[in-house]
Write a protein that holds these residues in place. Structure first.
Motif, mmCIF file in Angstrom:
data_model
loop_
_atom_site.group_PDB
_atom_site.id
_atom_site.type_symbol
_atom_site.label_atom_id
_atom_site.label_comp_id
_atom_site.label_asym_id
_atom_site.label_seq_id
_atom_site.Cartn_x
_atom_site.Cartn_y
_atom_site.Cartn_z
ATOM 1 N N ILE B 256 0.839 -1.195 0.000
ATOM 2 C CA ILE B 256 0.000 0.000 0.000
ATOM 3 C C ILE B 256 0.876 1.249 0.000
ATOM 4 O O ILE B 256 0.621 2.213 -0.735
ATOM 5 C CB ILE B 256 -0.960 -0.006 1.208
ATOM 6 C CG1 ILE B 256 -1.984 -1.132 1.052
ATOM 7 C CG2 ILE B 256 -1.675 1.317 1.341
ATOM 8 C CD1 ILE B 256 -2.876 -1.331 2.252
ATOM 9 N N LEU B 257 1.938 1.220 0.797
ATOM 10 C CA LEU B 257 2.849 2.361 0.850
ATOM 11 C C LEU B 257 3.413 2.658 -0.536
ATOM 12 O O LEU B 257 3.389 3.802 -1.004
ATOM 13 C CB LEU B 257 3.983 2.066 1.837
ATOM 14 C CG LEU B 257 5.106 3.099 1.888
ATOM 15 C CD1 LEU B 257 4.594 4.409 2.440
ATOM 16 C CD2 LEU B 257 6.273 2.605 2.728
ATOM 17 N N MET B 260 0.787 4.058 -2.893
ATOM 18 C CA MET B 260 0.448 5.453 -2.590
ATOM 19 C C MET B 260 1.542 6.385 -3.081
ATOM 20 O O MET B 260 1.263 7.483 -3.587
ATOM 21 C CB MET B 260 0.268 5.628 -1.087
ATOM 22 C CG MET B 260 -1.049 5.108 -0.564
ATOM 23 S SD MET B 260 -1.088 5.297 1.218
ATOM 24 C CE MET B 260 -2.840 5.480 1.482
ATOM 25 N N THR B 282 -6.856 0.157 -5.160
ATOM 26 C CA THR B 282 -8.259 -0.088 -4.835
ATOM 27 C C THR B 282 -8.437 -1.474 -4.243
ATOM 28 O O THR B 282 -9.100 -1.663 -3.227
ATOM 29 C CB THR B 282 -9.134 0.024 -6.100
ATOM 30 O OG1 THR B 282 -8.880 1.265 -6.720
ATOM 31 C CG2 THR B 282 -10.591 -0.098 -5.768
ATOM 32 N N LEU B 285 -6.789 -1.611 -0.675
ATOM 33 C CA LEU B 285 -7.491 -0.876 0.378
ATOM 34 C C LEU B 285 -8.878 -1.444 0.624
ATOM 35 O O LEU B 285 -9.358 -1.436 1.758
ATOM 36 C CB LEU B 285 -7.566 0.608 0.024
ATOM 37 C CG LEU B 285 -6.243 1.357 0.162
ATOM 38 C CD1 LEU B 285 -6.378 2.781 -0.316
ATOM 39 C CD2 LEU B 285 -5.758 1.346 1.603
ATOM 40 N N SER B 286 -9.527 -1.967 -0.395
ATOM 41 C CA SER B 286 -10.836 -2.539 -0.084
ATOM 42 C C SER B 286 -10.680 -3.865 0.652
ATOM 43 O O SER B 286 -11.563 -4.225 1.424
ATOM 44 C CB SER B 286 -11.747 -2.666 -1.311
ATOM 45 O OG SER B 286 -11.053 -2.900 -2.470
ATOM 46 N N LEU B 287 -9.574 -4.552 0.431
ATOM 47 C CA LEU B 287 -9.347 -5.759 1.225
ATOM 48 C C LEU B 287 -9.279 -5.433 2.706
ATOM 49 O O LEU B 287 -9.787 -6.179 3.536
ATOM 50 C CB LEU B 287 -8.032 -6.424 0.824
ATOM 51 C CG LEU B 287 -8.043 -7.420 -0.305
ATOM 52 C CD1 LEU B 287 -6.704 -8.119 -0.354
ATOM 53 C CD2 LEU B 287 -9.149 -8.425 -0.150
ATOM 54 N N CYS B 288 -8.616 -4.315 3.050
ATOM 55 C CA CYS B 288 -8.555 -3.999 4.487
ATOM 56 C C CYS B 288 -9.708 -3.122 4.922
ATOM 57 O O CYS B 288 -9.685 -2.606 6.030
ATOM 58 C CB CYS B 288 -7.240 -3.375 4.922
ATOM 59 S SG CYS B 288 -6.027 -3.000 3.762
ATOM 60 N N GLY B 289 -10.680 -2.949 4.069
ATOM 61 C CA GLY B 289 -11.839 -2.178 4.487
ATOM 62 C C GLY B 289 -11.552 -0.702 4.679
ATOM 63 O O GLY B 289 -12.286 -0.003 5.369
ATOM 64 N N GLN B 290 -10.475 -0.222 4.078
ATOM 65 C CA GLN B 290 -10.112 1.190 4.255
ATOM 66 C C GLN B 290 -10.516 1.986 3.030
ATOM 67 O O GLN B 290 -9.708 2.726 2.457
ATOM 68 C CB GLN B 290 -8.616 1.309 4.490
ATOM 69 C CG GLN B 290 -8.169 0.719 5.797
ATOM 70 C CD GLN B 290 -8.602 1.554 6.980
ATOM 71 O OE1 GLN B 290 -8.462 2.764 6.976
ATOM 72 N NE2 GLN B 290 -9.145 0.921 7.987
ATOM 73 N N VAL B 293 -9.870 5.779 2.998
ATOM 74 C CA VAL B 293 -8.548 6.229 2.568
ATOM 75 C C VAL B 293 -8.489 6.259 1.049
ATOM 76 O O VAL B 293 -7.958 7.194 0.445
ATOM 77 C CB VAL B 293 -7.458 5.278 3.112
ATOM 78 C CG1 VAL B 293 -6.094 5.712 2.636
ATOM 79 C CG2 VAL B 293 -7.505 5.217 4.612
ATOM 80 N N LEU B 294 -9.096 5.255 0.444
ATOM 81 C CA LEU B 294 -9.127 5.207 -1.017
ATOM 82 C C LEU B 294 -9.867 6.417 -1.565
ATOM 83 O O LEU B 294 -9.442 7.030 -2.552
ATOM 84 C CB LEU B 294 -9.817 3.910 -1.457
ATOM 85 C CG LEU B 294 -9.984 3.715 -2.949
ATOM 86 C CD1 LEU B 294 -8.628 3.662 -3.627
ATOM 87 C CD2 LEU B 294 -10.751 2.449 -3.242
ATOM 88 N N CYS B 318 -16.949 3.794 -2.465
ATOM 89 C CA CYS B 318 -16.031 3.868 -1.321
ATOM 90 C C CYS B 318 -16.762 4.350 -0.070
ATOM 91 O O CYS B 318 -16.621 3.764 1.004
ATOM 92 C CB CYS B 318 -14.908 4.851 -1.601
ATOM 93 S SG CYS B 318 -13.765 4.309 -2.843
ATOM 94 N N ALA B 321 -19.233 1.877 1.312
ATOM 95 C CA ALA B 321 -18.611 0.718 1.955
ATOM 96 C C ALA B 321 -18.226 1.003 3.398
ATOM 97 O O ALA B 321 -18.127 0.086 4.202
ATOM 98 C CB ALA B 321 -17.388 0.277 1.168
#
Lengths: 373, 701
Positions: B256-257, B260, B282, B285-290, B293-294, B318, B321
């Motif tokens: 992710i880092l 980004m 995408t 971040l959707s895997l971690c439910g964030q 942030v997306l 987003c 969710a």
């Protein structure tokens, strides 16, 4: 009263395991390395266990030659990769009453996993897609499933111990702080856990002695998390089995989205209108299951590996993108936004990966007619 | 990849008559050399090059190798390169540089020699690099990786302090960049995943003087590898960890880092847009439910990269969710505007779904759902059932606030018809069974509701708590309390401890309804013990990060207990419980209401009244409160009767199935002398009493 005794028995156990709290997601990595014992050097006890496992398996399967034992290569490795054995085990597993508590094969899986022999556990995990796939699809059919449940619980318990019950969390980075890969003007010292977005990707694990129906998805999900962490060691066949079950679980054939979900290819759409209505809706899919996030998330991670992982196998990529299309279709049916985002990205990425435009080899030297020193 | 030599050379002969080699200011056609190579005479080819261009042995070999490589004769190229002792050549290069490097002051003097050394370094390194490439093309990946690694090791030996920016020959730099990029790729293809991980890190964390494109490609490839290889990378080496900077702890964080950073590089204008980067981000971040942030990342992307409607729609996904449905709906309203893309099926479905959860938006949702049905064509035809289902849900929700009885029953039957139609299209979707069960239950068609609830529990294998709760509530509405209790006990067996809260609460209420207060108190006591255990084992931080609705809710326990004591007229105990509940939830209409009940029970009617009014101020649609106010007013004097009547009618408008409202309305009619009306009301009340669940059906959702 039933709930009183069941809960009093439980109140003590999880609290003790949870109270040993520290932030230890690293535990998983430790066990990973322990798992990967090179096949060339099996210790004497492990090879004994392996031979035992093979002997008992050969009594279940019809045609496992005992010559297996004299193979040059590591027998556990052979068990994992031999296509004959896999197909025999698969077809036995797919028999209608295979999940019963007295099923020999389930018992073999259970015993083999409990042997704590990493190589043998891999053999069990190789068949996890079929076990989990059949299990979840058969729940609503009220078939005997105690055998499958025993195997799944054993895997779950193994994972619970190796993670010490801990949740797996992710700190989503914030670019305003410097990191090892980039610099930032903000002073480095005020990084605070509170500043970061903490995401739980797998909640903490409680021990389970039986499969309670509301915990079913979680138990299978955790087993799949273990499968995911061993995926680089799995034969392709196992992954393809998994993709097939994803389609069954989704209850959608997903053919509509085979070429990606984008609507820009209008001519394709019209073509499909003619083709599509040949009774597709009339086929009632058996085996559709509820897909809560705790199950869907590991499923998607596994699919991501199949589609975008380093091992590019044509057949695997093909069935993984079909599975992905089915799950995308399903998430639209559920209007599950998180799943729509994830499956849509996977679909788009798998389509991009096939595009030759994106496969330019930048490490190739420029070809010139004039070669100079 | 592997081409046969003879076929290739003949093909190349007629294509490239004009290939030339340049060195030392002399140009030479290669046809003669190539002919010799094709005959297999490397030596002769080499010597003709050396003579023609006045080269030394290594230079000639390197040129020949490159020539063969370009001609596609990788095996021959390999043969040529094997003739050079690269190890010696590297060793020869080392001292000349390591001596030069620190003495930067005397650069002008040593410049010419420096250039010469760099030149030969470049030649040698390119030769090794091409050897690696040749091996790669021959499928000898491990050997290729080994050679490629030699290039990098050599560079590290030659340039101790990283590659200087200015004084490096372009060709050398290109070779280094390519080798840096190639090594992890080779290791990956060879299946050496752990080595590939460290090669990627080495590429990104050491000083190779990479350019932006080069570096971004490596970053992206690494991120993808981290995400999907299925191999845990482990933490980066301590040497790489600069004090105080963020160090990712595992694969997902690191990926992710990197992604980004890539997105940021793009909007700083350093690299061209690569849509796959955003898709990878995408997915991660959707895997971690964030997805919030997306959403932030998406908002930061410059206009013009993708269509605004796509951006709005993805943003809506987003936000929805993470439960920010209002924000999502506002975005969808923009994108579904008639000047944008009013026919986007997914946006329509999502908008309708958000609307069907709120009775005040349901009418708007009906519009979206109808448009969705109209647009569910072609390859999206399979979504027609979904659209019909959502339309049904919107109609059902709309019915709950409809002003007239006629309208209400029309909407309700409409909703049932639609859900029935949907179920014929979506035969295997158990959610529909639940929704039908709920709808029938709310209309008090309890037998049908029960059938659907049972089907739902069967179809989901009892895996969803809401199924069990609906089943128990329907049974309780049918006054089959002991059966409801059996259901609850079965559900408790299927639930882990921390999720038992709502079930136990139901159980306590069932006991209360069966006039078994001691059992109910016992259940509440157990619930409180559960709360304690939960607090101890999860700690305050945990409960925030893993907050689930199914946790035992301490407030509800105290409030339920207070309710129970009020039925028993144990005002003292009730006061204690109410105090606890009030501490946990301030400004709660429910607490104020129960306080009013207590005050009324103790005979303090005026205080009770003010409590009710305060509760109503906090929640203007609080039905039970309205009813008690109406009841109090009806007892006062005849002047207050019209007010009481209107407030009760109001309550019935919100909740037409509330038997207490009908009962008090009947009393008012009786006092006013409208006996027939009063009889109707009492009859309604008594009928409803026979179908009253112990908790509102809507509490399940």
């Amino acid at each position: 009263m039933t709930e009183d005794c069941s809960s009093s028995e439980e109140t003590s156990t999880p609290t003790t395991s949870i109270s040993q709290d520290t932030f230890t997601t690293e535990t998983t990595t430790v066990t990973t390395s322990a798992f990967n014992i090179p096949p060339e050097t099996p210790s004497s006890s492990s090879s004994f266990n392996t031979h035992l496992a093979i002997q008992s398996l050969s009594s279940i399967l019809t045609t496992v030659s005992p010559s297996l034992l004299s193979q040059d290569q590591d027998p556990a490795f052979y068990l994992l990769h031999n296509p004959d054995i896999s197909s025999q085990v698969s077809s036995l597993l797919r028999l209608p009453d295979s999940g019963a508590g007295d099923n020999n094969l389930c018992r073999w899986f259970y015993d083999t996993f409990q042997s704590s022999e990493p190589q043998l556990q891999l053999v069990v995990l190789r068949f996890l897609p079929i076990i989990a796939g059949l299990y979840l699809s058969r729940v609503a059919l009220k078939k005997p499933l105690a055998g499958f449940e025993a195997v799944l619980l054993a895997i779950y318990a193994h994972e619970t111990t190796s993670r010490a019950g801990q949740a797996m969390t992710v700190n989503v980075p914030d670019l305003s702080h410097p990191s090892i890969y980039h610099e930032s003007k903000k002073p480095a010292k005020d990084i605070d856990a509170a500043d970061l977005n903490l995401a739980v990707i797998s909640p903490s694990l409680e021990p389970h002695v039986t499969v309670r129906s509301t915990k079913r998805a979680r138990i299978v999900g955790v087993a799949l998390e273990l499968y995911y962490s061993k995926m680089s060691l799995m034969p392709v066949g196992s992954k393809i089995d998994f993709c097939e079950f994803c389609k069954v679980w989704s209850g959608q054939d997903g053919d509509e989205y085979k070429d990606g979900e984008l609507q820009d290819d209008q001519e394709n759409v019209e073509f499909r209108v003619d083709q599509g209505n040949l009774g597709k809706e009339s086929v009632i899919k058996e085996g559709r299951i509820a897909l809560p996030w705790e199950l869907l998330q590991p499923v998607l991670r596994i699919l991501g590996h199949c589609l975008l992982g380093p091992n590019k196998d044509k057949e695997l990529i093909c069935s993984a993108s079909a599975a992905c299309g089915s799950l995308y279709s399903r998430s639209l049916h559920d209007i599950n936004t998180q799943a729509i985002l994830a499956t849509r990205s996977l679909l788009r990425l798998s389509k991009m990966a096939l595009d030759p435009k994106n496969n330019v080899d930048h490490t190739e030297i420029p070809v010139t007619d004039v070669i100079s020193l | 990849m592997v081409r046969s030599q003879s076929a290739d050379s003949s093909e190349y002969e007629d294509q490239t008559p004009s290939r030339e080699v340049w060195a030392n200011g002399i140009c030479m056609k290669t046809s003669e050399v190539e002919a010799k190579l094709d005959e297999g005479n490397i030596q002769e080819a080499e010597s003709s090059l050396r003579e023609g261009l006045s080269l030394n042995f290594e230079e000639a070999r390197a040129l020949l190798g490159r020539l063969e490589y370009q001609r596609g004769n990788v095996e021959a190229a390999l043969h040529v390169f094997d003739g050079i002792d690269l190890q010696v050549a590297i060793q020869r290069l080392q001292p000349s540089f390591s001596e030069k490097q620190p003495s930067r002051k005397g650069r002008s003097r040593g410049d010419s020699q420096h250039a010469v050394s760099q030149h030969s370094a470049s030649l040698v390194l390119e030769a090794i690099y091409l050897k690696a490439k040749s091996l790669q093309k021959l499928g000898r990946l491990n050997d290729a990786a080994h050679e490629c690694k030699r290039v990098l090791d050599a560079v590290e030996k030659i340039f101790h302090q990283g590659i200087p920016d200015v004084q490096v020959d372009n060709r050398l730099q290109d070779t280094v960049r390519q080798a840096v990029e190639l090594l992890p790729e080779l290791l990956k293809q060879a299946g050496c995943y752990q080595e590939a991980m460290s090669a990627y890190r080495r590429a990104l964390l050491s000083q190779w003087n990479l350019d932006d494109d080069n570096c971004s490609r490596i970053q992206k490839a690494f991120a993808v590898f981290l995400m999907h290889s299925g191999v845990e990378a482990g933490p980066p080496s301590l040497a790489a960890q600069v004090d105080g900077s963020y160090v990712p702890k595992h694969n997902l964080e690191e990926a992710i880092l990197l992604l980004m950073i890539l997105v940021r590089k793009f909007y700083l204008g350093k690299i061209v847009w690569d849509p796959s980067v955003l898709e990878h981000l995408t997915f991660a971040l959707s895997l971690c439910g964030q997805t919030s942030v997306l959403a932030k990342e998406l908002e930061e992307i410059m206009p013009g990269v993708f269509h605004r409607v796509d951006r709005w729609n993805t943003l809506a996904l987003c936000y929805s969710a993470v439960g920010q449905n209002t924000a999502a709906l506002n975005l969808l309203r923009k994108s579904l505007h008639k000047h944008e893309q009013p026919d986007d099926l997914i946006a329509l479905l999502l908008a309708a779904k958000i609307c069907c959860e709120d009775s005040h938006l349901a009418a708007e949702g009906v519009g979206y759902a109808q448009r969705a049905i109209a647009n569910a064509q072609g390859r999206n035809e399979h979504l027609k059932g979904v659209a019909i289902r959502i339309l049904g849900l919107c109609s059902g929700k709309q019915a709950t606030i409809s002003p007239s009885d006629f309208e209400r029953s029309r909407l309700q039957s409409e909703a049932l018809k639609l859900l029935d139609a949907a179920i014929s299209l979506e035969k295997n979707n158990p959610d529909l069974l639940f929704e039908l069960g709920m709808l029938y239950a709310e209309q008090r068609n309890l037998n049908t509701a029960l059938r659907y609830a049972k089907q739902f529990v069967d179809a989901t294998g009892g895996s969803l708590l809401k199924g069990w709760r609906l089943l128990a509530l329907i049974l309780s509405a049918q006054q089959r309390f002991s059966e409801a209790e059996v259901v609850i006990d079965a559900a408790l067996d299927e639930t882990a401890k921390w999720e038992q809260g709502p079930l136990l609460r139901l159980k306590a209420k069932l006991k209360t309804s069966q006039s078994l207060p001691m059992d109910a108190i016992e259940t509440y006591r157990y619930l409180l013990a559960l709360v304690q255990a939960q607090r101890k084992s999860f700690g305050p931080l945990r409960s925030v990060s893993q907050a689930g609705d199914d946790r035992v809710n301490e407030y509800e326990v105290w409030h339920g207990l207070a309710d129970l004591y009020s039925r028993l007229s144990h005002w003292k105990d009730m006061e204690v419980c109410l105090g606890k509940a009030g501490e946990l939830k301030q400004y709660s209409a429910e607490v104020l209401y129960t306080e009013g009940v207590m005050l009324q029970g103790r005979g303090k009617v005026e205080e009770a009244m003010s409590s009710y009014i305060n509760a109503l101020l906090l929640d203007p649609s609080f039905v039970r409160c309205k009813i008690l106010i109406g009841a109090l007013l009806s007892k006062r004097d005849t002047n207050a009767l019209p007010v009481a009547r209107s407030i009760l009618s109001d309550a019935l408008k919100i909740e037409p199935t509330n038997r207490m409202a009908w009962y008090y309305l009947g009393i008012i009619h009786r006092v006013d002398g409208r006996i027939a009306d009063a009889a109707d009301c009492f009859q309604a009340a008594s009928m409803l009493e026979e179908s009253d669940p112990i908790e509102n059906f809507s509490s399940i959702l």
